[in-house]
Design an enzyme around this catalytic site. Structure first.
Site, PDB file in Angstrom:
ATOM      1  N   HIS A 217      48.150  52.058  48.512  1.00  0.00           N
ATOM      2  CA  HIS A 217      47.738  53.181  47.649  1.00  0.00           C
ATOM      3  C   HIS A 217      46.229  53.621  47.947  1.00  0.00           C
ATOM      4  O   HIS A 217      45.459  53.001  48.779  1.00  0.00           O
ATOM      5  CB  HIS A 217      47.666  52.490  45.991  1.00  0.00           C
ATOM      6  CG  HIS A 217      46.897  51.360  45.837  1.00  0.00           C
ATOM      7  ND1 HIS A 217      45.339  51.500  45.504  1.00  0.00           N
ATOM      8  CD2 HIS A 217      46.855  50.042  46.081  1.00  0.00           C
ATOM      9  CE1 HIS A 217      44.908  50.452  45.592  1.00  0.00           C
ATOM     10  NE2 HIS A 217      45.907  49.571  45.826  1.00  0.00           N
ATOM     11  N   SER A 219      42.468  55.175  46.807  1.00  0.00           N
ATOM     12  CA  SER A 219      41.256  54.965  46.006  1.00  0.00           C
ATOM     13  C   SER A 219      40.195  55.447  46.753  1.00  0.00           C
ATOM     14  O   SER A 219      40.193  56.439  47.181  1.00  0.00           O
ATOM     15  CB  SER A 219      41.316  53.731  45.306  1.00  0.00           C
ATOM     16  OG  SER A 219      41.301  52.801  46.136  1.00  0.00           O
ATOM     17  N   HIS A 347      31.404  20.838  40.195  1.00  0.00           N
ATOM     18  CA  HIS A 347      31.511  22.415  39.927  1.00  0.00           C
ATOM     19  C   HIS A 347      30.219  22.895  40.640  1.00  0.00           C
ATOM     20  O   HIS A 347      29.480  22.428  41.504  1.00  0.00           O
ATOM     21  CB  HIS A 347      30.972  22.384  38.160  1.00  0.00           C
ATOM     22  CG  HIS A 347      29.749  21.577  37.961  1.00  0.00           C
ATOM     23  ND1 HIS A 347      28.446  22.287  38.058  1.00  0.00           N
ATOM     24  CD2 HIS A 347      29.686  20.474  37.303  1.00  0.00           C
ATOM     25  CE1 HIS A 347      27.587  21.300  37.830  1.00  0.00           C
ATOM     26  NE2 HIS A 347      28.435  20.078  37.254  1.00  0.00           N
ATOM     27  N   SER A 349      28.154  25.073  39.385  1.00  0.00           N
ATOM     28  CA  SER A 349      27.200  25.813  38.410  1.00  0.00           C
ATOM     29  C   SER A 349      26.242  24.585  37.848  1.00  0.00           C
ATOM     30  O   SER A 349      26.830  23.522  37.779  1.00  0.00           O
ATOM     31  CB  SER A 349      27.849  26.713  37.321  1.00  0.00           C
ATOM     32  OG  SER A 349      28.734  25.843  36.550  1.00  0.00           O
TER      33      SER A 349
END
Length: 662
Positions: A217, A219, A347, A349
């Protein structure tokens, strides 16, 4: 050619009764006058590849008119028709092309070098494609840290139409200075966010680089150079991710680390300081890992497991913007080998110790090993991180030799200054480039004229009389300045028929001229000539070994002189008659004319700089004298550095003696 020029040109063409052929293809025309059809000898009218939504019936029925490549019959979208998911894209400095694709497929090559390949069956019905190239707007084109923009924005319409087969797009891009630790990708905008496409970069010729991608497509698209990115799909069985830039950096995901597969991406940047490479990790999941993930980083340069002082080693975690760097050494268990540091996390963070209420960024993390005696290094790391993203640049202001009133302004990365000046020297002249400053990729800056001259233009990049620029290290940051004059109110005595000719947004336009800078008085006793027709001719007082005072330096000095200008002028050796001639103007111009008049008269004097310093001291302006001496010393340093850079510095006194004897 501006819109008003096109209309004027077409209006005048209708009077050329002997005209036989008229070619107006690819001119961004939006209207054409019906009177063209009445030209008696016209046998060919080429209007292909314009922006014509409608054509007068008189022209459309002509057997020799060519209209292919125009959006005929389409309605121009109103601002209300634009959906909220697509941004309002700036339309400055754009060029447009139209072409039609059928089910048979085709290859299309645009004048700007962009190539398309539509395979057979990609479009089931005939489809008109509109291509536009747009100037990048940093409010919309969001670059990630360490990204380098390599092209303008390519917009392809219609948006949202899905092709049956992938369409291949080839976009030329600016040659990057180096691809060390970087890779070229095409980035596309979905209407809400930017994402990177699978890209194949190819160098066709020495100076021509092309990025190839395939899409289903259309854009918006652009080309960037990003840090090399390695990624993997982490399954429940675990896996290993390592950097292709530095294979010593790796992340081990043990079995049972996750229930649902997740994607983890890795980027590495060489910090070039007393620290390890900077590791950036991101993932597409908000859920913590079920088992600790093992991360291995090389120890900082010069540090090994033998000479390691663990009290000096700090593991830093950076936030999404690299503005806050937390020391998490005490929150993890660091293990050391002879060359590496290893730690485990569940994690990506961490709660910021400085601001516990700060939002977490679970999708991305930066890890950095530092080796230092400093107790708090968060601020140091922040400054170093900023320097990694900065470019050293110089500003250039030149005037065209054949038309000194035409001004060219440009911002150039430091390593490109000499090639750019060499390329422009045949057509332009002006002062030396500015001193080096540092700028971020995509940073906005302004250019303005001093001395009460403002730039007044009806254009979005002019703000409060200053020209707005956006710095992109690999794109041209250059503008030439013009001022337009417009009509005011039309007197009532003007016939109605004449006033009707001036309709539309440019109806008051008269003419466009280059900016004209303040004129400088000629040298004492010299007749005004063509060379004095512009403000301040290039000046270099002094010499390379003792240091130069450039035109820009003199302008800086002039701003500080103030009411002492007459005393300074007399101490410089100017006569009372000369001082009186300068005194008929406003204060700023008095100072400029006095200082530059003296400089022109003494430009060949090898002692002129020392005379200027002495005059400032005798006039009680020790502050200006100190400034001049500082400038001169800086000039000497630059001269010595340039000598070393080109390899002309003599190695020893023995060589000096040998050269002298020859």
């Amino acid at each position: 050619m501006g819109g008003i020029s096109r209309r004027s040109m077409l209006a005048s063409v209708t009077n050329l009764k002997s005209l036989r052929r008229l070619h107006l293809h690819s001119n961004l025309l939006v209207t054409v006058p019906a009177s063209l059809a009445s030209l008696p000898n016209l046998s060919r009218l080429d209007l292909q590849n314009n922006c014509l939504l409608a054509v007068p019936p008189e022209i459309q029925t002509l057997p020799f008119v060519r209209l292919r490549g125009n959006p005929l019959g389409e309605t121009e979208p109103s601002p209300q028709a634009v959906t909220s998911c697509f941004p309002v894209v700036p339309r400055l400095q754009r060029s447009s092309s139209f072409f039609t694709v059928t089910s048979e497929g085709c290859k299309v090559v645009l004048a700007c070098g962009i190539h398309f390949y539509f395979p057979p069956g990609a479009a089931s019905d005939p489809l008109q494609i509109c291509c536009r190239t747009l100037a990048p707007d940093p409010q919309w084109v969001k670059l990630r840290h360490h990204d380098v923009l390599l092209s303008r924005v390519l917009e392809l319409q219609p948006h949202g139409v899905k092709f049956q087969q992938e369409v291949q797009i080839s976009m030329p891009y600016a040659s990057p200075q180096t691809l060390h630790q970087r890779e070229v990708v095409v980035r596309t905008f979905s209407g809400q966010s930017w994402s990177d496409l699978r890209t194949r970069a190819k160098q066709k010729r020495k100076s021509k680089h092309v990025a190839h991608c395939s899409v289903l497509h259309f854009s918006w698209f652009l080309v960037v150079a990003r840090l090399v990115q390695n990624e993997c799909k982490v399954p429940a069985e675990g896996t290993l991710l390592f950097s292709s830039v530095d294979p010593n950096i790796k992340v081990t995901f043990p079995p049972g680390v996750t229930e649902e597969p997740r994607t983890v991406e890795m980027q590495v940047s060489d910090a070039g300081c007393r620290a390890s490479p900077l590791l950036c990790l991101s993932q597409d999941s908000l859920v913590d890992f079920l088992r600790p993930v093992r991360i291995q980083l090389p120890l900082p340069p010069g540090v090994t497991g033998i000479n390691l002082d663990q009290s000096r080693l700090h593991l830093l975690h950076g936030d999404l913007e690299g503005q806050i760097w937390d020391d998490i050494t005490s929150q993890v268990v660091l293990e050391f080998t002879h060359l590496y540091a290893v730690f485990e996390v569940t994690h990506f963070s961490w709660v910021h110790a400085i601001n516990p209420t700060c939002s977490l960024f679970p999708l991305q993390a930066r890890y950095w090993l530092w080796y230092t005696t400093k107790t708090y290094i968060g601020g140091i790391a922040k400054k170093v991180y900023e320097r990694l993203r900065m470019y050293q640049v110089n500003f250039i202001a030149l005037q065209r030799k054949k038309d000194p009133e035409q001004v060219l302004l440009q911002c150039v990365p430091k390593h490109k200054v000499d090639p750019v000046l060499k390329k422009l020297q045949d057509r332009y002249r002006g002062p030396e480039p500015s001193d080096m400053v540092e700028m971020f990729e995509g940073e906005q800056f302004f250019a303005a004229f001093e001395g009460g001259i403002s730039i007044d233009m009806d254009r979005p990049d002019c703000v409060d009389g200053r020209l707005s620029f956006i710095f992109y290290s690999h794109l041209k940051n250059m503008k030439e300045i013009y001022v337009s004059f417009y009509r005011g109110a039309i007197p009532e005595s003007i016939p109605e028929e004449a006033s009707r000719r001036r309709k539309g947004p440019d109806s008051l336009w008269l003419v466009t001229l280059p900016i004209k800078l303040p004129r400088l008085k000629p040298r004492w006793g010299e007749n005004p000539g063509p060379l004095n027709g512009f403000s301040f001719p290039p000046l270099n007082l002094g010499n390379a070994e003792t240091g130069y005072l450039t035109q820009a330096n003199l302008l800086s000095i002039a701003r500080r002189v103030g009411a002492d200008w007459q005393t300074i002028g007399l101490n410089l050796g100017l006569t009372y008659q000369q001082i009186e001639q300068f005194a008929v103007q406003d204060l700023d111009k008095q100072i400029l004319d006095m200082l530059f008049s003296w400089a022109q008269q003494n430009s060949e004097d090898p002692d002129c700089v020392s005379k200027l310093i002495t005059a400032m001291k005798e006039s009680g302006r020790q502050d200006i004298a100190d400034e001049v001496e500082t400038i001169i010393e800086l000039g000497r340093q630059k001269y010595r550095e340039s000598i070393r850079r080109v390899g002309l510095e003599q190695e020893s006194s023995t060589e000096d003696s040998a050269i002298a004897m020859v």
